[in-house]
Design a protein around this motif. Structure first.
Motif, PDB file in Angstrom:
ATOM      1  N   MET A   1       0.817  -1.197   0.000  1.00 13.35           N
ATOM      2  CA  MET A   1       0.000   0.000   0.000  1.00 13.35           C
ATOM      3  C   MET A   1       0.862   1.263   0.000  1.00 13.35           C
ATOM      4  N   VAL A   2       1.845   1.274   0.903  1.00 14.84           N
ATOM      5  CA  VAL A   2       2.739   2.430   0.986  1.00 14.84           C
ATOM      6  C   VAL A   2       3.575   2.530  -0.282  1.00 14.84           C
ATOM      7  N   ARG A   3       3.989   1.398  -0.794  1.00 15.56           N
ATOM      8  CA  ARG A   3       4.799   1.392  -2.010  1.00 15.56           C
ATOM      9  C   ARG A   3       4.020   1.960  -3.191  1.00 15.56           C
ATOM     10  N   SER A   7       4.825   5.375  -5.347  1.00 11.42           N
ATOM     11  CA  SER A   7       4.913   5.349  -6.811  1.00 11.42           C
ATOM     12  C   SER A   7       4.016   6.411  -7.424  1.00 11.42           C
ATOM     13  N   ILE A   8       2.803   6.543  -6.919  1.00 10.97           N
ATOM     14  CA  ILE A   8       1.873   7.560  -7.434  1.00 10.97           C
ATOM     15  C   ILE A   8       2.416   8.954  -7.156  1.00 10.97           C
TER      16      ILE A   8
END
Length: 65
Positions: A1-3, A7-8
């Motif tokens: 989720m954090v990754r 990225s976004i």
């Protein structure tokens, strides 16, 4: 989720910097002969843009007033 969020965020940040420096990026890309050729070829491959450009370039004489 954090990754995925990172990225976004990075994609958005890169988009922001490209937008802020869009004219520098355009000059850099179109300054290269090969990239200019690819860009013009891909744009002219789009039927709507090609027909509009050809109509404006090769239209008959305009009326003088």
């Amino acid at each position: 989720m954090v990754r995925k969020m990172i990225s976004i965020f990075m994609l958005g940040l890169a988009g922001y910097f490209v937008f802020e420096n869009r004219y520098r990026v355009m000059n850099m890309l179109l300054g290269n002969r090969f990239l200019r050729r690819v860009a013009v070829g891909s744009i002219m491959g789009l039927p709507g843009i090609r027909s509009k450009m050809m109509d404006s370039l090769f239209s008959g004489p305009s009326e003088f007033q």
